[in-house]
Motif scaffolding. Structure first.
Motif, short mmCIF file in Angstrom:
data_model
loop_
_atom_site.label_atom_id
_atom_site.label_comp_id
_atom_site.label_asym_id
_atom_site.label_seq_id
_atom_site.Cartn_x
_atom_site.Cartn_y
_atom_site.Cartn_z
N SER A 6 34.99 -28.80 6.75
CA SER A 6 34.91 -30.25 6.69
C SER A 6 35.40 -30.76 5.35
O SER A 6 35.11 -30.17 4.31
CB SER A 6 33.46 -30.69 6.91
N HIS A 57 41.64 -40.83 15.36
CA HIS A 57 40.37 -40.15 15.60
C HIS A 57 40.54 -39.10 16.69
O HIS A 57 41.34 -39.27 17.61
CB HIS A 57 39.31 -41.16 16.06
N ASN A 63 34.10 -38.06 14.64
CA ASN A 63 34.08 -37.77 13.20
C ASN A 63 35.29 -36.97 12.74
O ASN A 63 35.52 -36.83 11.55
CB ASN A 63 32.80 -37.02 12.83
#
Length: 74
Positions: A6, A57, A63
């Motif tokens: 991430s 997205h 996310n």
């Protein structure tokens, strides 16, 4: 690209990666079901455009995002 942690950041020269949208990920599509739904933004400084940003997205994960920035002048 393979799975990355991430917050990963990758820097590329636009000439080296001319087809940046063909990255193999599933991005949210527009209502036509074909075109990737991208948002386009620009940053102005003193009334002059200096930075562009495109972002999209992920289809299955809100996310997960792809953001592409570039300077408009040297």
């Amino acid at each position: 690209m393979s799975s990355q942690p991430s917050g990963s950041l990758f820097l590329f020269d636009r000439k080296v990666v001319p087809h940046l949208r063909k990255d193999g990920h599933n991005w949210r599509k527009k209502k036509d079901g074909k075109t990737v739904k991208e948002c386009h933004e620009r940053l102005k400084v003193g009334g002059v455009d200096v930075l562009k940003c495109y972002y999209a997205h992920g289809e299955g994960n809100e996310n997960f995002q792809r953001r592409v920035y570039w300077m408009l002048e040297e």
